[in-house]
Scaffold this motif. Structure first.
Motif, PDB file in Angstrom:
ATOM      1  N   VAL A 157       0.901  -1.234  -0.129  1.00 40.81           N
ATOM      2  CA  VAL A 157       0.018   0.134  -0.022  1.00 40.81           C
ATOM      3  C   VAL A 157       0.770   1.182  -0.020  1.00 40.81           C
ATOM      4  O   VAL A 157       0.538   2.220  -0.835  1.00 40.81           O
ATOM      5  N   ARG A 158       1.917   1.369   0.786  1.00 42.07           N
ATOM      6  CA  ARG A 158       3.081   2.473   0.843  1.00 42.07           C
ATOM      7  C   ARG A 158       3.565   2.684  -0.433  1.00 42.07           C
ATOM      8  O   ARG A 158       3.773   3.567  -0.820  1.00 42.07           O
ATOM      9  N   ALA A 159       4.152   1.582  -1.143  1.00 43.46           N
ATOM     10  CA  ALA A 159       4.707   1.426  -2.041  1.00 43.46           C
ATOM     11  C   ALA A 159       4.039   2.019  -3.353  1.00 43.46           C
ATOM     12  O   ALA A 159       4.746   2.698  -4.248  1.00 43.46           O
ATOM     13  N   HIS A 160       2.699   1.887  -3.559  1.00 41.75           N
ATOM     14  CA  HIS A 160       2.242   2.092  -4.577  1.00 41.75           C
ATOM     15  C   HIS A 160       1.021   3.426  -4.079  1.00 41.75           C
ATOM     16  O   HIS A 160       0.317   3.570  -5.223  1.00 41.75           O
ATOM     17  N   ALA A 161       1.171   3.664  -3.210  1.00 46.03           N
ATOM     18  CA  ALA A 161       0.415   4.877  -2.581  1.00 46.03           C
ATOM     19  C   ALA A 161      -1.320   4.459  -2.899  1.00 46.03           C
ATOM     20  O   ALA A 161      -2.097   5.298  -3.416  1.00 46.03           O
ATOM     21  N   LEU A 162      -1.421   3.194  -2.592  1.00 46.83           N
ATOM     22  CA  LEU A 162      -2.759   2.745  -2.561  1.00 46.83           C
ATOM     23  C   LEU A 162      -3.694   3.226  -1.689  1.00 46.83           C
ATOM     24  O   LEU A 162      -3.451   3.379  -0.589  1.00 46.83           O
ATOM     25  N   VAL A 163      -5.076   3.141  -2.163  1.00 55.23           N
ATOM     26  CA  VAL A 163      -6.159   3.660  -1.103  1.00 55.23           C
ATOM     27  C   VAL A 163      -6.633   2.122  -0.690  1.00 55.23           C
ATOM     28  O   VAL A 163      -7.299   1.427  -1.687  1.00 55.23           O
ATOM     29  N   PRO A 164      -6.570   1.643   0.484  1.00 56.21           N
ATOM     30  CA  PRO A 164      -7.045   0.475   0.730  1.00 56.21           C
ATOM     31  C   PRO A 164      -8.412   0.080   0.362  1.00 56.21           C
ATOM     32  O   PRO A 164      -8.869  -0.862   0.041  1.00 56.21           O
ATOM     33  N   GLY A 165      -9.271   1.187   0.690  1.00 58.00           N
ATOM     34  CA  GLY A 165     -10.815   0.718   0.536  1.00 58.00           C
ATOM     35  C   GLY A 165     -11.099   0.445  -0.774  1.00 58.00           C
ATOM     36  O   GLY A 165     -12.435   0.144  -0.954  1.00 58.00           O
ATOM     37  N   SER A 166     -10.302   1.041  -1.846  1.00 56.27           N
ATOM     38  CA  SER A 166     -10.632   0.676  -3.235  1.00 56.27           C
ATOM     39  C   SER A 166      -9.687  -0.276  -3.940  1.00 56.27           C
ATOM     40  O   SER A 166      -9.583  -0.237  -5.105  1.00 56.27           O
ATOM     41  N   THR A 167      -8.900  -0.911  -3.135  1.00 61.24           N
ATOM     42  CA  THR A 167      -8.095  -1.655  -3.631  1.00 61.24           C
ATOM     43  C   THR A 167      -8.412  -3.400  -3.233  1.00 61.24           C
ATOM     44  O   THR A 167      -9.088  -3.421  -2.267  1.00 61.24           O
ATOM     45  N   TRP A 168      -8.401  -4.152  -4.284  1.00 62.66           N
ATOM     46  CA  TRP A 168      -8.933  -5.609  -4.053  1.00 62.66           C
ATOM     47  C   TRP A 168      -7.689  -6.697  -4.131  1.00 62.66           C
ATOM     48  O   TRP A 168      -6.863  -6.589  -5.063  1.00 62.66           O
ATOM     49  N   MET A 169      -7.342  -7.639  -3.336  1.00 66.01           N
ATOM     50  CA  MET A 169      -6.512  -8.546  -3.362  1.00 66.01           C
ATOM     51  C   MET A 169      -7.377  -9.729  -3.758  1.00 66.01           C
ATOM     52  O   MET A 169      -8.311 -10.306  -3.325  1.00 66.01           O
ATOM     53  N   ILE A 170      -6.732 -10.586  -4.905  1.00 70.12           N
ATOM     54  CA  ILE A 170      -7.700 -11.418  -5.520  1.00 70.12           C
ATOM     55  C   ILE A 170      -6.786 -12.905  -5.352  1.00 70.12           C
ATOM     56  O   ILE A 170      -5.594 -12.871  -5.677  1.00 70.12           O
ATOM     57  N   GLY A 171      -7.403 -13.908  -4.725  1.00 67.72           N
ATOM     58  CA  GLY A 171      -6.351 -15.032  -4.490  1.00 67.72           C
ATOM     59  C   GLY A 171      -7.297 -16.459  -4.165  1.00 67.72           C
ATOM     60  O   GLY A 171      -8.575 -16.247  -3.761  1.00 67.72           O
ATOM     61  N   ASN A 172      -6.536 -17.346  -3.984  1.00 67.57           N
ATOM     62  CA  ASN A 172      -7.258 -18.757  -3.556  1.00 67.57           C
ATOM     63  C   ASN A 172      -7.241 -19.001  -2.214  1.00 67.57           C
ATOM     64  O   ASN A 172      -7.534 -20.141  -1.747  1.00 67.57           O
ATOM     65  N   SER A 173      -6.060 -18.374  -1.438  1.00 62.10           N
ATOM     66  CA  SER A 173      -5.545 -18.714  -0.207  1.00 62.10           C
ATOM     67  C   SER A 173      -6.377 -17.893   0.844  1.00 62.10           C
ATOM     68  O   SER A 173      -6.046 -16.635   0.954  1.00 62.10           O
ATOM     69  N   PRO A 174      -7.099 -18.510   1.792  1.00 57.80           N
ATOM     70  CA  PRO A 174      -7.569 -17.823   2.792  1.00 57.80           C
ATOM     71  C   PRO A 174      -6.541 -17.218   3.569  1.00 57.80           C
ATOM     72  O   PRO A 174      -6.348 -16.069   4.305  1.00 57.80           O
ATOM     73  N   LYS A 175      -5.379 -18.077   3.985  1.00 61.76           N
ATOM     74  CA  LYS A 175      -4.241 -17.836   4.912  1.00 61.76           C
ATOM     75  C   LYS A 175      -3.524 -16.732   4.430  1.00 61.76           C
ATOM     76  O   LYS A 175      -2.952 -15.684   5.088  1.00 61.76           O
ATOM     77  N   SER A 176      -3.430 -16.662   2.900  1.00 57.66           N
ATOM     78  CA  SER A 176      -2.182 -15.667   2.332  1.00 57.66           C
ATOM     79  C   SER A 176      -2.735 -14.714   1.772  1.00 57.66           C
ATOM     80  O   SER A 176      -2.285 -13.498   1.582  1.00 57.66           O
ATOM     81  N   ASP A 177      -3.732 -14.632   0.986  1.00 56.37           N
ATOM     82  CA  ASP A 177      -4.460 -13.792   0.268  1.00 56.37           C
ATOM     83  C   ASP A 177      -5.564 -13.071   0.989  1.00 56.37           C
ATOM     84  O   ASP A 177      -5.618 -11.886   0.677  1.00 56.37           O
ATOM     85  N   ILE A 178      -6.283 -13.916   1.664  1.00 54.27           N
ATOM     86  CA  ILE A 178      -7.608 -12.931   2.081  1.00 54.27           C
ATOM     87  C   ILE A 178      -7.667 -12.405   3.501  1.00 54.27           C
ATOM     88  O   ILE A 178      -7.679 -11.197   3.619  1.00 54.27           O
TER      89      ILE A 178
END
Length: 224
Positions: A157-178
């Motif tokens: 988030v810091r490196a890309h100046a992301l806005v967390p609330g409008s950013t989505w992580m997409i993945g298959n792993s509950p432990k590592s992705d979600i």
């Protein structure tokens, strides 16, 4: 911003490990210890080695050797070590099997949004798979990390100046992705894969409205 996991989200990965494990369990047949018992032992060894040595095929083969020593009560012989080393070939090569719908869906999503790739594991091994996928042109950045925890997402988030609330992580792993992405304030898309590594399983909160659950990769186009 859409952030994508790689292994078992964009291409099949753990199924290769599972094929080797099946062969290993057949080999380890033991009158006093059934397949489930050997598998439970291997899972425990893998979990410990992941903390100390990270992820990837090299650590996996190390875990097989340690599991053999545990089952047989002695160190592996030269012949046994050679057999385990022979399984390294299963992870070599310059080809990955993309999950259905990935290529065309990513191409379209890249026209609509900025995309990042976030994957964990051995640097060289992950670089090879990313290159073999042919998907690199769709991503603004590719990040290969040792672990995907809350701090990893916060740093992204810091490196890309992301806005967390409008950013989505997409993945298959509950432990590592979600779960760690949600703890860092990101939204998440859970794309289950029946071959997900058992150590990546974890319970998700069914009431969490910031986690979108989809059955197929192509469904992303209906939401983004």
């Amino acid at each position: 911003m859409l952030i994508f996991d790689a292994d078992d989200t964009l291409w099949e990965n753990n199924v290769i490990f599972e094929r080797v494990i099946d062969e290993f369990l057949d080999w380890m047949a033991h009158p006093g210890l059934d397949r489930d018992g050997v598998r439970a032992g291997l899972d425990g060894i893998e979990a410990a080695n992941a903390v100390t040595h990270g992820y990837g095929s090299k650590v996996f083969l190390r875990s097989l050797a340690e599991c053999l020593a545990w089952v047989r009560g002695r160190a592996a012989t030269a012949e046994e070590t050679a057999r385990i080393s022979g399984w390294a070939a299963a992870f070599d090569g310059d080809h990955v099997e993309l999950i259905p719908g990935v290529a065309e869906t990513l191409a379209e999503l890249a026209r609509r949004h900025e995309l990042l790739l976030l994957t964990k594991g051995d640097q060289e091994e992950q670089e090879r798979k990313v290159a073999a996928s042919g998907l690199t042109p769709h991503f603004k950045g590719v990040h290969i990390v040792a672990e995907k925890d809350v701090a990893t997402y916060e740093e992204l988030v810091r490196a890309h100046a992301l806005v967390p609330g409008s950013t989505w992580m997409i993945g298959n792993s509950p432990k590592s992705d979600i779960l760690p992405a949600r703890s860092a304030g990101l939204n998440a898309v859970f794309l289950p894969n029946g071959n997900t590594w058992v150590l990546e399983h974890s319970e998700l909160d069914p009431a969490d409205e910031k986690v979108l659950r989809l059955a197929a990769f192509g469904e992303l186009l209906h939401h983004f």
